[in-house]
Design a protein around this motif. Structure first.
Motif, mmCIF file in Angstrom:
data_model
loop_
_atom_site.group_PDB
_atom_site.id
_atom_site.type_symbol
_atom_site.label_atom_id
_atom_site.label_comp_id
_atom_site.label_asym_id
_atom_site.label_seq_id
_atom_site.Cartn_x
_atom_site.Cartn_y
_atom_site.Cartn_z
ATOM 1 N N GLU A 1 -2.665 -4.152 5.333
ATOM 2 C CA GLU A 1 -3.030 -5.217 4.112
ATOM 3 C C GLU A 1 -2.898 -4.308 2.813
ATOM 4 O O GLU A 1 -2.514 -5.113 1.649
ATOM 5 N N TYR A 2 -3.436 -3.152 2.639
ATOM 6 C CA TYR A 2 -3.377 -2.428 1.406
ATOM 7 C C TYR A 2 -1.900 -2.267 0.918
ATOM 8 O O TYR A 2 -1.340 -2.487 -0.381
ATOM 9 N N HIS B 1 -2.205 5.086 -7.212
ATOM 10 C CA HIS B 1 -2.757 4.400 -6.062
ATOM 11 C C HIS B 1 -4.368 4.453 -6.111
ATOM 12 O O HIS B 1 -4.657 5.560 -6.550
ATOM 13 N N ARG C 1 4.091 1.094 -0.595
ATOM 14 C CA ARG C 1 3.832 2.486 0.035
ATOM 15 C C ARG C 1 4.162 3.704 -0.964
ATOM 16 O O ARG C 1 5.366 3.566 -1.551
ATOM 17 N N GLY D 1 -8.772 -2.260 3.770
ATOM 18 C CA GLY D 1 -7.534 -2.521 2.783
ATOM 19 C C GLY D 1 -8.183 -2.204 1.310
ATOM 20 O O GLY D 1 -7.305 -2.553 0.494
ATOM 21 N N ALA E 1 0.727 -3.784 2.088
ATOM 22 C CA ALA E 1 1.405 -5.093 1.379
ATOM 23 C C ALA E 1 1.117 -5.575 -0.017
ATOM 24 O O ALA E 1 2.082 -6.059 -0.475
ATOM 25 N N ARG E 2 0.079 -5.213 -0.482
ATOM 26 C CA ARG E 2 -0.202 -5.660 -1.621
ATOM 27 C C ARG E 2 0.045 -4.498 -2.670
ATOM 28 O O ARG E 2 0.636 -4.938 -3.921
ATOM 29 N N HIS E 3 0.172 -3.223 -2.615
ATOM 30 C CA HIS E 3 0.326 -2.345 -3.390
ATOM 31 C C HIS E 3 1.474 -1.353 -3.143
ATOM 32 O O HIS E 3 1.890 -0.594 -4.161
#
Length: 301
Positions: A171-172, A188, A178, A235, A174-176
């Motif tokens: 989830e993290y 990050h 890799r 997340g 997908a938002r921010h």
């Protein structure tokens, strides 16, 4: 000649902070406890406590003598266990300290199995991310990550080749996104924990071009590494923790590995004791048991 019961009362009084509390544990009169310590002081030719009408605390000489007094009691207990182990099952108290995340989520069920195998063992478990003082605290052994800084202690390897893992939840990511390289970690939200008195915010990596240290930051930090792992699973950011701590989350897909294992910082796990006199049959058996469990966990696909 020193009497071991006097030494025992001295150690209990030092740990409990009073003769009356020590006497209560041994079910004797407070006056007997006080007389016992005075007899020990006379035998040693040293004043072990500074006393007043309102308080009692270890003297400088008492501070120096305390770890040796504990060693005497441990040697006696180890000798008794060594004699008993030849004709009976292992038994007696086992006082163990472990890091919060590893202890709570990995080692705790292992210790349940160990006690089932050895029902005569009574367990005293401390979970903390502060390094236990094995010379001052009433502990037999401690689980500890990393290289041993105090060369006077004895380290028994449990997982020599364990490393940290850089990871985050799907989830993290997908938002921010890799991080493509370790320098990207500065952009990050990095979730940090406190080890001892220091925030673990200097993340070390072994890259093809050499060693690299990245100073990270984020909006969450805790003195409980279990809380940091849970934030990562939920997340809230990137975590950098021991593979032993997060291996179940990686296999279940709750966390995703972001960097090859060989590029992450070594995190060997050791069983630590104050000196070799504490390597009782019970401690040796515990080490064998935990080493086998660590090996099996890390070897699972």
């Amino acid at each position: 000649m020193l009497r071991l019961d006097d030494v025992q009362i001295f150690v209990l009084a030092a740990e409990q902070g009073s003769f009356s509390n020590a006497a209560r544990q041994l079910n004797i009169a407070p006056g007997l406890a006080s007389s016992s310590v005075m007899r020990l002081e006379a035998a040693l030719g040293a004043r072990l406590f500074d006393r007043s009408t309102r308080s009692m605390q270890l003297s400088e000489e008492g501070e120096r003598y305390l770890p040796h007094a504990r060693a005497m009691l441990e040697a006696q207990r180890g000798g008794q266990q060594a004699l008993a182990s030849g004709h009976s099952a292992l038994s007696g108290p086992l006082r163990l300290s472990a890091p919060s995340d590893l202890g709570r989520n990995v080692v705790l069920p292992w210790l349940d199995d160990f006690q089932q195998q050895h029902p005569g063992v009574s367990l005293q478990l401390r979970l903390s991310d502060r390094a236990a003082d094995l010379l001052r605290q009433p502990l037999d052994v401690a689980l500890r990550y990393g290289a041993l800084s105090d060369s006077s202690l004895v380290a028994l390897p449990l997982a020599e080749h364990n490393r940290r893992v850089l990871c985050a939840s799907p989830e993290y990511l997908a938002r921010h996104g890799r991080p493509a390289q370790v320098e990207d970690l500065k952009q990050h939200n990095c979730l940090r924990f406190i080890w001892g008195e220091q925030v673990h915010e200097r993340w070390r990596f072994t890259l093809p071009e050499g060693e690299r240290v990245v100073v990270v930051a984020g909006d969450r930090v805790s003195d409980d590494a279990d809380a940091v792992r849970r934030w990562g699973v939920s997340g809230f950011g990137v975590v950098y923790k021991s593979r032993l701590d997060v291996i179940d989350d990686l296999r279940a897909g709750r966390l995703v590995e972001l960097l090859p294992a060989e590029h992450c910082e070594p995190a060997p796990l050791n069983l630590i004791c104050a000196h070799r006199s504490r390597l009782t049959p019970l401690v040796v058996r515990l080490r064998e048991f935990l080493q086998a469990r660590c090996t099996a966990l890390l070897a699972e696909p």
